[in-house]
Design an enzyme around this catalytic site. Structure first.
Site, PDB file in Angstrom:
ATOM      1  N   ALA A  70      41.413  -9.206   8.433  1.00 42.60           N
ATOM      2  CA  ALA A  70      41.790 -10.315   9.300  1.00 42.60           C
ATOM      3  C   ALA A  70      43.079 -10.947   8.780  1.00 42.60           C
ATOM      4  O   ALA A  70      43.248 -11.151   7.583  1.00 42.60           O
ATOM      5  CB  ALA A  70      40.677 -11.357   9.332  1.00 42.60           C
ATOM      6  N   HIS A 122      36.294 -18.202   9.521  1.00 38.88           N
ATOM      7  CA  HIS A 122      35.767 -18.799   8.296  1.00 38.88           C
ATOM      8  C   HIS A 122      36.673 -19.902   7.759  1.00 38.88           C
ATOM      9  O   HIS A 122      36.237 -20.714   6.939  1.00 38.88           O
ATOM     10  CB  HIS A 122      35.552 -17.720   7.232  1.00 38.88           C
ATOM     11  CG  HIS A 122      34.310 -16.928   7.450  1.00 38.88           C
ATOM     12  ND1 HIS A 122      33.064 -17.376   7.106  1.00 38.88           N
ATOM     13  CD2 HIS A 122      34.117 -15.715   8.027  1.00 38.88           C
ATOM     14  CE1 HIS A 122      32.154 -16.479   7.429  1.00 38.88           C
ATOM     15  NE2 HIS A 122      32.769 -15.452   7.995  1.00 38.88           N
ATOM     16  N   HIS A 162      26.527 -13.189  11.758  1.00 38.45           N
ATOM     17  CA  HIS A 162      27.619 -14.167  11.836  1.00 38.45           C
ATOM     18  C   HIS A 162      27.261 -15.273  12.838  1.00 38.45           C
ATOM     19  O   HIS A 162      27.215 -15.049  14.041  1.00 38.45           O
ATOM     20  CB  HIS A 162      28.917 -13.477  12.253  1.00 38.45           C
ATOM     21  CG  HIS A 162      30.121 -14.376  12.214  1.00 38.45           C
ATOM     22  ND1 HIS A 162      31.098 -14.279  11.251  1.00 38.45           N
ATOM     23  CD2 HIS A 162      30.494 -15.403  13.006  1.00 38.45           C
ATOM     24  CE1 HIS A 162      32.032 -15.193  11.466  1.00 38.45           C
ATOM     25  NE2 HIS A 162      31.676 -15.888  12.537  1.00 38.45           N
ATOM     26  N   SER A 213      41.085 -16.210  10.827  1.00 40.37           N
ATOM     27  CA  SER A 213      39.667 -15.993  10.538  1.00 40.37           C
ATOM     28  C   SER A 213      38.873 -17.248  10.844  1.00 40.37           C
ATOM     29  O   SER A 213      39.259 -18.352  10.452  1.00 40.37           O
ATOM     30  CB  SER A 213      39.475 -15.621   9.064  1.00 40.37           C
ATOM     31  OG  SER A 213      38.100 -15.625   8.735  1.00 40.37           O
ATOM     32  N   GLU A 272      27.860  -8.425  15.327  1.00 42.89           N
ATOM     33  CA  GLU A 272      27.543  -8.841  13.960  1.00 42.89           C
ATOM     34  C   GLU A 272      26.320  -9.753  14.011  1.00 42.89           C
ATOM     35  O   GLU A 272      26.407 -10.913  14.408  1.00 42.89           O
ATOM     36  CB  GLU A 272      28.728  -9.567  13.313  1.00 42.89           C
ATOM     37  CG  GLU A 272      29.918  -8.666  13.057  1.00 42.89           C
ATOM     38  CD  GLU A 272      31.006  -9.342  12.241  1.00 42.89           C
ATOM     39  OE1 GLU A 272      30.785 -10.488  11.787  1.00 42.89           O
ATOM     40  OE2 GLU A 272      32.066  -8.726  12.046  1.00 42.89           O
ATOM     41  N   ASP A 286      27.891 -16.745   7.479  1.00 45.19           N
ATOM     42  CA  ASP A 286      27.240 -15.442   7.446  1.00 45.19           C
ATOM     43  C   ASP A 286      25.949 -15.618   6.673  1.00 45.19           C
ATOM     44  O   ASP A 286      25.943 -16.197   5.579  1.00 45.19           O
ATOM     45  CB  ASP A 286      28.106 -14.404   6.756  1.00 45.19           C
ATOM     46  CG  ASP A 286      29.358 -14.085   7.557  1.00 45.19           C
ATOM     47  OD1 ASP A 286      29.301 -14.191   8.786  1.00 45.19           O
ATOM     48  OD2 ASP A 286      30.382 -13.746   6.947  1.00 45.19           O
ATOM     49  N   GLN A 330      42.289 -15.924   1.771  1.00 44.28           N
ATOM     50  CA  GLN A 330      42.394 -14.751   2.636  1.00 44.28           C
ATOM     51  C   GLN A 330      43.614 -13.910   2.248  1.00 44.28           C
ATOM     52  O   GLN A 330      43.555 -12.681   2.242  1.00 44.28           O
ATOM     53  CB  GLN A 330      42.481 -15.183   4.108  1.00 44.28           C
ATOM     54  CG  GLN A 330      42.421 -14.052   5.106  1.00 44.28           C
ATOM     55  CD  GLN A 330      41.013 -13.512   5.296  1.00 44.28           C
ATOM     56  OE1 GLN A 330      40.056 -14.051   4.743  1.00 44.28           O
ATOM     57  NE2 GLN A 330      40.879 -12.447   6.053  1.00 44.28           N
TER      58      GLN A 330
END
Length: 647
Positions: free
Chosen positions: A133, A140, A200, A138, A197, A147, A112
């Site tokens: 982010a 993730h 997601h 995040s 979203e 996603d 990131q």
């Protein structure tokens, strides 16, 4: 490109879906996920990482990652158990004609930081501050967030919002069954920090996912105990909350008064008939008028604007179906035949089984569908289609055409045993599937009833009921055992305001199904089923329900304050009507806000994301206040036109 990059850095990945309209079903019995039981570590599954909650410093080193590839050869790292459940979800959706693939999954804090620097070099500091982010914040990083993209003809597709249900919205129906939630749903950006979203997904475990889905919550709300939200939430999603606020609602209405109310409704609406006293003969004029009533429910649109199998309907095709009604060939007087449904049957406005839709992509809103008939429904057969495939029938609260293969003719004396049984069992749950033996089953819905073979519960704790069946087109009967539990009741339920509320909540979270299609309920079928469980018949159409109410008042010309004042005098169980929609009134909450429960197809979220107003197909029975957006620029309260009550 910036939009996709933004989604990737904030919470997820690619914008998806496509123009596919395959079917799906609501939450049903659990499928086996994989061989070998996995004991879910619920605390880890429910880890909250968002813009204000940082990933624990030592978390990444504990994540059990697997390296996988999608169908395009792109490589990802995913938390091991999350991936197993993703594969289960993927297999489930493939059976329903939807192919999903990973687009983004685990992303380390270090990665990131690299992305931030890459963005800063290409887009500048202002872009990074606005969209990127912060490393460590995040979802993730957990490995639990995925996603997904929907693949069509071998290529990923973009999510194009329209006035139809998108494939992603169809995918959302299946997420909870496999332990996933839609992490950033529409209308919740103030809570989640992110706009809607559709791609997601977040793994939380099946038990938590079901609760979050059925109550319309975000993960933040679920972890904080289900605080009040715009939609169906915490305490408001419970019949107990509303019945406790209405102690006078426990008073039961005597059967004689209930009978008088039914007779009054029948006088006000000719669609409601007393089947027990239905005549043995009717005039051709009577039948033609009923056929016209059925056809008029269809003729509010032009055939050129309708689609069949994805192609425009021609005038010639429509003319052929209309002529199949053959009203001109009726004799002056017609002997009535009597029949019973042998399955969950479709009542049609026209003698036609093909679906007709307002758009080429639609597969849910069949405009020829009038109602769903439950097994063992008594019917009076008034006419036959020219092609001999359909009967035109009158049932207790509607008229229409039914496929002859879904019913069986029976003599009047036997028919009366179903139309007016002395002892009978009523289905009181929203839905109940009954095992018929030989690997077959039948789906019953609230208010359906079957004659009892024996008036008392048997020693094995079951009721013995009689079910009509077709034996090579001839009437026969089958004895069926049904467990004596809270989903059935001997005779009609006692009518009270609070019992109406309790019955309505038995549908909470159920799938919206246009006119009963896809084993669901629409707004008017929902209210009709609730009242049917007390032995009260109201029409299976919102407009006709409004006409039939013993107490009714028009409020279309009133402003918001005027409407709220009138609604303030409503009783729990009353019905609120907007154009083409009906809702059941629950009462006022602690703050004095009126609330309703209803089967809603969709709602709007104005100003949602870059697309502006978003129409999202919720397609389920929910609890709401009166401030949800029924249109792109109008709230529910603004569209209310009438109220009606059974009192």
């Amino acid at each position: 490109m910036k939009k996709i990059l933004l989604a990737t850095l904030l919470a997820g990945a690619v914008c998806s879906p496509l123009a596919y309209d395959g079917g799906y079903s609501h939450i049903e019995a659990a499928e086996a996920v994989h061989a070998g039981a996995y004991q879910e570590a619920e605390a880890d599954n429910l880890l909250l990482v968002n813009k204000t909650n940082k990933l624990p410093d030592d978390y990444e080193e504990k994540v059990d990652l697997v390296t996988v590839k999608n169908c395009f050869g792109k490589e990802f790292q995913v938390e091991r158990e999350t991936y197993k459940h993703f594969l289960s979800l993927r297999e489930d959706l493939l059976k329903r004609g939807i192919q999903i693939e990973l687009e983004s999954a685990y992303r380390s804090v270090a990665r990131q930081r690299e992305l931030i620097e890459e963005l800063r070099a290409t887009e500048g500091d202002d872009y990074v501050k606005k969209y990127a982010a912060v490393p460590g914040y995040s979802e993730h990083h957990t490995g639990l967030a995925l996603d997904v993209t929907i693949v069509k003809d071998g290529s990923p597709t973009n999510d194009v919002y329209g006035t139809w249900e998108t494939p992603y919205q169809k995918m959302h129906r299946r997420l909870a069954e496999h332990g996933f939630i839609l992490r950033y749903p529409p209308g919740k950006s103030a809570i989640t920090g992110y706009d809607y979203e559709s791609w997601h997904c977040r793994y939380v475990g099946r038990e938590a996912a079901r609760k979050i889905f059925l109550q319309g919550l975000t993960l933040e709300e679920y972890l904080s105990g289900g605080r009040e939200t715009q939609n169906m939430q915490g305490k408001y999603g419970s019949a107990a909350y509303w019945t406790k606020r209405n102690p006078a609602g426990e008073k039961e209405l005597p059967g004689a008064e209930l009978k008088q109310l039914q007779e009054e409704m029948r006088r006000q609406n000719s669609l409601l008939v007393d089947m027990e006293s239905f005549p043995a003969e009717v005039t051709a004029e009577y039948i033609r008028e009923k056929i016209k009533v059925s056809r008029d429910n269809y003729l509010w649109f032009e055939p050129e604007n309708i689609y069949e199998n994805g192609r425009p309907l021609t005038r010639e095709r429509y003319r052929q179906v209309e002529e199949n009604c053959a009203p001109e060939s009726l004799p002056a007087r017609q002997a009535v035949k009597f029949a019973l449904t042998t399955c969950r049957a479709n009542l049609r406005y026209l003698p036609e089984s093909e679906g007709w839709y307002e758009g080429p992509r639609d597969t849910h809103y069949d405009l020829v569908q009038a109602l769903t008939l439950y097994p063992a429904e008594p019917l009076a057969v008034l006419a036959e289609s020219r092609d001999k495939k359909y009967f035109f029938v009158q049932l207790r609260n509607y008229v229409g055409w039914v496929d002859k293969k879904e019913i069986v003719l029976v003599d009047h004396a036997k028919w009366l045993e179903y139309a007016a049984p002395k002892n009978f069992l009523v289905f009181t749950d929203g839905k109940k599937r009954i095992n018929m033996g030989n690997g077959s089953s039948l789906l019953f819905q609230m208010g359906a009833r079957l004659p009892l073979k024996k008036p008392e519960v048997r020693r094995d704790g079951t009721w013995l009921v009689v079910m009509p069946v077709s034996a090579e087109g001839k009437f026969a009967e089958k004895l069926v055992s049904i467990p004596a539990d809270e989903t059935v009741h001997k005779g009609w339920l006692p009518y009270s305001e609070n019992n109406v509320l309790r019955q309505s909540f038995r549908f909470l979270g159920e799938l919206y199904g246009w006119c009963g299609l896809e084993e669901g309920v629409d707004c008017s079928l929902f209210t009709a089923d609730v009242y049917r469980s007390f032995g009260l018949d109201i029409p299976g159409d919102a407009v006709e329900q409004r006409k039939a109410m013993p107490m009714r008042k028009g409020i279309e010309d009133l402003g918001r304050e005027g409407k709220l004042a009138v609604i303030g005098n409503c009783r729990p169980g009353d019905l609120l009507f907007s154009e083409g929609h009906v809702m059941l009134y629950l009462g006022k909450d602690d703050r004095g806000e009126p609330h309703i429960i209803h089967a809603a197809s969709s709602r709007w979220f104005p100003g949602e994301g870059d697309e502006g107003a978003l129409k999202y197909y919720t397609r389920r029975v929910t609890v709401d206040d009166l401030w949800w957006h029924k249109t792109d620029n109008g709230r529910c309260i603004d569209g209310l036109i009438a109220i009606g009550g059974i009192r």
